[in-house]
Design an enzyme around this catalytic site. Sequence first.
Site, short mmCIF file in Angstrom:
data_model
loop_
_atom_site.label_atom_id
_atom_site.label_comp_id
_atom_site.label_asym_id
_atom_site.label_seq_id
_atom_site.Cartn_x
_atom_site.Cartn_y
_atom_site.Cartn_z
N VAL A 90 84.94 78.32 67.37
CA VAL A 90 83.86 79.10 66.76
C VAL A 90 83.23 79.96 67.85
CG1 VAL A 90 81.71 79.03 65.46
CG2 VAL A 90 83.43 77.23 65.13
N HIS A 97 75.25 82.66 62.77
CA HIS A 97 76.27 82.02 61.92
C HIS A 97 77.04 80.94 62.68
CE1 HIS A 97 79.87 82.45 59.01
NE2 HIS A 97 78.95 81.66 58.50
N1 LIG Z 1 83.36 82.96 62.66
C1 LIG Z 1 84.16 81.84 62.67
C2 LIG Z 1 84.43 81.09 61.51
N2 LIG Z 1 83.88 81.47 60.33
C3 LIG Z 1 84.34 80.94 59.04
C4 LIG Z 1 83.75 79.57 58.69
O1 LIG Z 1 84.32 78.54 59.49
C5 LIG Z 1 84.02 79.25 57.22
O2 LIG Z 1 85.41 79.27 57.00
C6 LIG Z 1 83.34 80.23 56.30
O3 LIG Z 1 81.95 80.26 56.61
C7 LIG Z 1 83.52 79.86 54.82
O4 LIG Z 1 83.07 78.55 54.58
N3 LIG Z 1 85.21 79.99 61.56
C8 LIG Z 1 85.77 79.59 62.76
O5 LIG Z 1 86.49 78.58 62.80
N4 LIG Z 1 85.53 80.31 63.89
C9 LIG Z 1 84.73 81.43 63.89
O6 LIG Z 1 84.54 82.06 64.97
C1 LIG Z 2 80.86 82.86 64.24
C2 LIG Z 2 81.23 83.66 63.06
O1 LIG Z 2 80.97 83.28 61.93
C3 LIG Z 2 81.79 85.04 63.25
O2 LIG Z 2 82.19 85.53 62.01
C4 LIG Z 2 80.73 85.94 63.86
O3 LIG Z 2 79.76 86.19 62.91
P1 LIG Z 2 78.50 87.18 63.14
O4 LIG Z 2 78.86 88.27 64.14
O5 LIG Z 2 78.22 87.71 61.77
O6 LIG Z 2 77.39 86.30 63.71
#
Ligand SMILES: Nc1c(NC[C@H](O)[C@H](O)[C@H](O)CO)[nH]c(=O)[nH]c1=O
Ligand SMILES: CC(=O)[C@@H](O)COP(=O)(O)O
Length: 166
Positions: A90, A97
Amino acid sequence: MASELKNLSVFSTDNLPDIRHRRFAIVVAEWNAEVTEALFEGAYQTLLQYGALTENIVRGNVPGSFELSLGASWFAQRDEIDAVIALGCVIQGETKHNDYINHAVAQGLTNVGLQTGKPVIFGVLTPNNQQQAIDRAGGIHGNKGDEAAITAIKMLGLQQQVYSFK
Ligand SMILES: Nc1c(NC[C@H](O)[C@H](O)[C@H](O)CO)[nH]c(=O)[nH]c1=O
Ligand SMILES: CC(=O)[C@@H](O)COP(=O)(O)O
């Protein structure tokens, strides 16, 4: 910084249990696949290196790290699975987020382990940027996937010790 130039994946492999008959599930988030695939390779090869059999390792993919908890729960509830390794990455974005995901998956995986009594390993990178992720997925700071696999093996060893204690 504490981790600067350090291999963070240095761990003791003394007194590891026999895992020939142990069955592992590895749940992998598809987000940041370049990183999570490297984590998977590290975890998979480490399990084999310390005695797991290929036929006793099952992989499942989830869309993102937020879904790791549910994917891990599905596997952990199967009697045939002894331990679950959850792998994700992540990367901090522009908003909060990533914080919500990280806290949710850390708590979620903890809950799955406590509810099932099985090792459910948090192999999720939470870097500030892509380079930090790469450095911890087979780079200068080691591979969090290796660490996660060793952690699963060690916890199975403790479980065996606890349940064989007279
Ligand atoms: N931004 C990242 C995500 N975002 C997606 C979330 O994990 C999830 O799938 C979504 O919010 C729908 O429930 N996931 C990661 O593993 N790494 C990221 O950087
Ligand atoms: C960490 C996440 O969810 C990735 O999509 C970055 O999101 P954001 O730039 O909207 O904080």
